[in-house]
Structure formats: structure tokens, C-alpha cells
Design a protein around this motif. Sequence first.
Motif, short mmCIF file in Angstrom:
data_model
loop_
_atom_site.label_atom_id
_atom_site.label_comp_id
_atom_site.label_asym_id
_atom_site.label_seq_id
_atom_site.Cartn_x
_atom_site.Cartn_y
_atom_site.Cartn_z
N GLY A 30 45.60 56.16 28.42
CA GLY A 30 44.79 55.47 27.46
C GLY A 30 45.63 55.44 25.49
O GLY A 30 44.64 53.96 25.65
N ASP A 31 46.06 56.02 24.96
CA ASP A 31 45.89 55.37 23.40
C ASP A 31 47.47 54.32 23.76
O ASP A 31 48.41 54.24 24.25
CB ASP A 31 47.56 56.69 23.01
CG ASP A 31 46.78 58.07 22.35
OD1 ASP A 31 45.09 58.17 22.81
OD2 ASP A 31 47.21 58.72 22.98
N PRO A 32 47.33 53.15 22.78
CA PRO A 32 47.81 52.01 22.04
C PRO A 32 49.33 52.90 22.06
O PRO A 32 49.89 53.54 21.60
CB PRO A 32 47.57 51.12 21.45
CG PRO A 32 46.47 52.04 20.38
CD PRO A 32 46.31 53.59 21.93
N ALA A 33 50.01 51.77 22.73
CA ALA A 33 51.94 52.03 22.62
C ALA A 33 52.22 51.08 21.54
O ALA A 33 51.88 49.63 21.47
CB ALA A 33 52.41 51.32 23.89
N PRO A 34 52.67 52.33 20.37
CA PRO A 34 53.67 51.26 19.51
C PRO A 34 54.00 50.77 19.66
O PRO A 34 55.28 50.56 20.45
CB PRO A 34 53.92 52.16 18.22
CG PRO A 34 52.89 53.20 18.54
CD PRO A 34 52.54 53.38 20.00
N ASP A 35 54.13 48.81 19.33
CA ASP A 35 54.96 47.98 19.30
C ASP A 35 56.39 48.01 18.44
O ASP A 35 56.48 48.90 17.82
CB ASP A 35 54.45 46.22 19.04
CG ASP A 35 55.31 44.99 19.73
OD1 ASP A 35 56.15 45.57 20.41
OD2 ASP A 35 55.26 44.14 19.33
N PHE A 36 57.28 47.46 19.04
CA PHE A 36 58.56 47.56 18.10
C PHE A 36 59.87 46.90 18.71
O PHE A 36 60.04 46.53 20.09
CB PHE A 36 59.20 48.97 18.82
CG PHE A 36 59.31 49.66 19.48
CD1 PHE A 36 61.25 48.95 20.16
CD2 PHE A 36 58.46 50.42 20.73
CE1 PHE A 36 61.74 49.38 21.20
CE2 PHE A 36 59.60 50.89 22.06
CZ PHE A 36 60.60 50.21 22.47
N THR A 37 60.82 46.39 17.76
CA THR A 37 61.81 45.72 17.99
C THR A 37 63.40 46.62 17.44
O THR A 37 62.77 47.23 16.49
CB THR A 37 61.51 43.73 17.57
OG1 THR A 37 60.43 43.64 18.16
CG2 THR A 37 62.88 43.39 17.80
N ALA A 38 63.90 46.71 18.51
CA ALA A 38 65.00 46.84 17.50
C ALA A 38 66.33 47.16 18.63
O ALA A 38 66.32 46.47 19.48
CB ALA A 38 64.91 48.66 18.71
N PRO A 39 67.20 47.17 18.11
CA PRO A 39 69.23 46.71 18.14
C PRO A 39 69.32 47.70 19.88
O PRO A 39 68.68 48.62 19.99
CB PRO A 39 70.11 47.22 17.56
CG PRO A 39 69.30 48.17 16.49
CD PRO A 39 67.89 47.69 16.70
#
Length: 189
Positions: A30-39
Motif C-alpha cells: 500500500g505504500d507508494p514506491a519511490p520512483d528512480f532512474t539509475a544506470p
Amino acid sequence: MNTITRSLVLAALALASACSFQARATLQPGDPAPDFTAPAWLAGEPFDYSLSKALRDGPVVLYFFPAANTPGCNIEASLFSLAVDDFRARGVSVIGVTAGNTEQLRAFSADKATCAGKFPVAADPGAKIAAGYAAVLERKPEMSSRTSYLIGQDGRVLAVHSDMNPAQHVKRMLDSIPGAAAERSAPGD
């Protein structure tokens, strides 16, 4: 269970008994998943991985692992590699993320004994992404723990499994996919 899988599971169980680092509290369903961009790398080829872009195509299993080319992490990557077609059949993609041995991820992603080029792995120097998911080792917060998340297409956590033993991560994530229980109990099984 084939001989390779059985050997991997037995090795994972032995490794787990030697692990002493525990993970901090994880995000919950139910928690929001933090967005990310990564190599990231897939079959040795570099690209920029974006969680929000991946979620456009369906749910994502995001699994954190302590370090590339270490016994437990190699076992876990091999188990995910063996099951990646099962995830894809259910519309779910897989991404592995680590803060450890990131300079080895290109080779790790292509290694036939680990990822086998079947799913990408991403670098998380300093465990910044892992920290956002509360997936860091308590005594070594610069390292990611062994924590797996199933993230729904809406960007919310559907399931989590945190255990330094790599043996159950794949099963727990497969079992958490909506409709998985119904598929297993379908007539004719």
C-alpha cells in the motif's frame, strides 16, 4: 526441482546461516514506491533504467541485493533468471539493484551463471535508492539489504520480502502477483 535449482537453494540456505546483518524496516503493501532512474545493464549493454517507465508496461519486481559477484547474490540472480519467463508470462518485469560492486554490473548482467542477460541490474552507489525503500543493512547503511518488492502498475507496493537468505525471494514474489493463487489451483493441475 532440477539439480541446479536444488543446489542453488541448498547453497542459499547454508549462506543464510552465516549472514549476520539485518535489514531495517521495509516499505509495506500500500505504500507508494519511490520512483528512480539509475544506470543499468542488460546482457552487458548499458542504459538508463526508469521505474516509472517500466511501470507503464506492467508491475515490476524490484529486488535489492548487497553486492554483485558474491555467493548469495549470485544465487539470487540465478534464481530470478530461471524464473524470469514465469514473471513475464504474468506481465511482470524484474530489476535487480545493488550498491555493492557496481563496477562489476556490466559483466554480472551478461554472466550465464547469474542474470544470463534475462533482466537488468542497476547501480545504486551509496545505497540512495535502497534507503528510499528502507532496504539497507542496519550495520552497513551504505549497502543494500536483500529485499524484494512487487510494485503494482499504480506505483504502490503490493508485496515485500526481506530476508538475507536468497532462497525464497522468487517464490514469494511469484506468489504475490495478483491472480497467482488462482492460477496454481486451476483445474487440471
